[in-house]
Write an enzyme that holds these catalytic residues in place. Structure first.
Site, PDB file in Angstrom:
ATOM      1  N   HIS A  95       0.857  -1.189   0.000  1.00 19.61           N
ATOM      2  CA  HIS A  95       0.000   0.000   0.000  1.00 19.61           C
ATOM      3  C   HIS A  95       0.895   1.241   0.000  1.00 19.61           C
ATOM      4  O   HIS A  95       1.965   1.245   0.603  1.00 19.61           O
ATOM      5  CB  HIS A  95      -0.908  -0.006   1.237  1.00 19.61           C
ATOM      6  N   GLU A  97       0.887   3.860   1.588  1.00 23.66           N
ATOM      7  CA  GLU A  97       1.293   4.358   2.917  1.00 23.66           C
ATOM      8  C   GLU A  97       2.430   3.512   3.488  1.00 23.66           C
ATOM      9  O   GLU A  97       3.304   4.020   4.181  1.00 23.66           O
ATOM     10  CB  GLU A  97       0.071   4.390   3.853  1.00 23.66           C
TER      11      GLU A  97
HETATM   12  C1  PEP Z   1      -6.718   3.329   0.240  1.00 20.27           C
HETATM   13  O1  PEP Z   1      -6.259   3.605   1.336  1.00 20.27           O
HETATM   14  O2  PEP Z   1      -6.386   2.269  -0.315  1.00 20.27           O
HETATM   15  C2  PEP Z   1      -7.663   4.272  -0.369  1.00 20.27           C
HETATM   16  C3  PEP Z   1      -8.037   4.070  -1.602  1.00 20.27           C
HETATM   17  O3  PEP Z   1      -8.093   5.302   0.424  1.00 20.27           O
HETATM   18  P1  PEP Z   1      -9.242   6.384   0.051  1.00 20.27           P
HETATM   19  O4  PEP Z   1     -10.382   5.621  -0.557  1.00 20.27           O
HETATM   20  O5  PEP Z   1      -9.590   7.023   1.347  1.00 20.27           O
HETATM   21  O6  PEP Z   1      -8.622   7.314  -0.943  1.00 20.27           O
END
Ligand code: PEP
Length: 250
Positions: A95, A97
C-alpha cells in the site's frame, strides 16, 4: 468474465464498538449484493472479532500488511501463518502508505507478495504513481516497475494468484479521484503489460481501482472495462457508502 471485488481498507481506524456497528450495517445490507465479492481489511488486532462476526456471511476479510518472515524475533510484525489462523483470505501488500511512510521498496513488496502466496493468502498488490511522477509523464513506467518486481521474483503466473490494485498516490485520501478515463487508461496499460507476457494471466487478474472512490463516483469508475472492483479507504468506514459502492459493482 472477471468477478468484481470491492475491498475496504480500514487503515488504522475503529474500535471494538465501531467495528461491530460497521459490520452489523454491512451484513444487514449485503443481501442485495449478489455478483461481486466483498471484503474488509481491519486493523490486525481486530481480525479475531471480524472473523467471528463474518464467519458464515458472504463477506471475506483480510489484513493490511504482513511480515516477510515466518516467525521469531521481529517485534511488532505479523506472520502469514497468523493471518491464516484468523482465516484471512486477502492481504494488502505495498500500500502506498507502507511504501512512503515505512520505506517498503519494490523488492520488499515482492517478497511479501511471495510469502502471502506461499501461505495460500491472496495478496492485493498495491501500485501507483505519485503526483510528481504523473506530472513527469512516467505513470506507466512506475506501475510497470512495481509489477516487474513481483514478476522477477515469482514469474508472471504468480500474479494470477493475487489481485492488483491501481491506486494513484495523489488520489488516496485526498478526495481527488482519477477520472474514469484516466483510471481506465492505466488499467488498460497494466492489462496489456500482463498480456504481452501471458494472455491467460492478463484475462484472469482482477485490477481494482483505489483512490477516493466513493458512493457518488463508484458507478462510473466500475463501469470501465478494465476496472474489476475497488479498494476503498475512507468510504469503507460508513456502511451505507460502502454498500452503495458494492451495489455499483453489481
Ligand atoms: C486506500 O487507502 O487504499 C484508499 C483508496 O483510500 P481512500 O479511498 O480514502 O482514498
Amino acid at each position: 468474465m472477471r468477478q468484481k471485488l470491492v475491498a475496504g481498507n480500514w487503515k488504522m481506524n475503529g474500535s471494538r464498538a465501531s467495528i461491530k456497528g460497521l459490520l452489523d450495517g454491512i451484513k444487514k445490507g449485503i443481501g442485495d449484493v449478489v455478483d461481486s465479492e466483498v471484503a474488509v481489511c481491519p486493523p490486525a488486532c481486530y481480525l479475531g472479532e471480524v472473523e467471528s462476526q463474518l464467519s458464515g456471511s458472504p463477506i471475506a476479510w483480510g489484513a493490511q500488511n504482513l511480515s516477510t518472515e515466518a516467525s521469531g524475533a521481529f517485534t511488532g510484525e505479523i506472520a502469514a501463518s497468523m493471518l491464516n489462523d484468523f482465516n484471512c483470505k486477502y492481504v494488502l501488500v505495498g500500500h502506498s502508505e507502507r511504501r512512503s511512510l515505512y520505506g517498503e521498496e519494490d523488492a520488499t513488496v515482492a517478497k511479501k507478495f511471495a510469502v502471502a502466496r506461499a501461505a495460500g493468502l491472496k495478496p492485493v498488490l498495491c501500485i501507483g504513481e505519485t503526483l510528481q511522477e504523473r506530472e513527469q509523464g512516467v505513470t506507466n513506467e512506475v506501475v510497470a516497475r512495481q509489477i516487474s518486481a513481483v514478476v522477477a521474483l515469482e514469474g508472471i503466473a504468480a500474479l494470477a494468484a493475487g489481485v492488483i490494485a491501481y491506486e494513484p498516490v495523489w488520489a488516496i485520501g485526498t478526495g481527488k479521484t482519477a477520472s474514469p478515463a484516466q483510471a481506465q487508461e492505466v488499467h488498460a496499460f497494466i492489462r496489456k503489460l500482463l498480456a504481452d507476457q501471458d494472455a491467460a494471466v492478463a484475462e484472469k487478474v482482477q485490477i481494482l481501482y483505489g483512490g477516493s472512490m466513493n458512493a457518488a463516483n463508484a458507478a462510473e469508475l466500475l463501469a470501465q472495462p478494465d476496472i474489476d472492483g475497488g479498494l476503498i479507504g475512507g468510504a469503507a468506514l460508513k456502511a451505507e457508502d460502502f454498500l452503495t459502492i458494492c451495489r455499483a459493482a453489481g
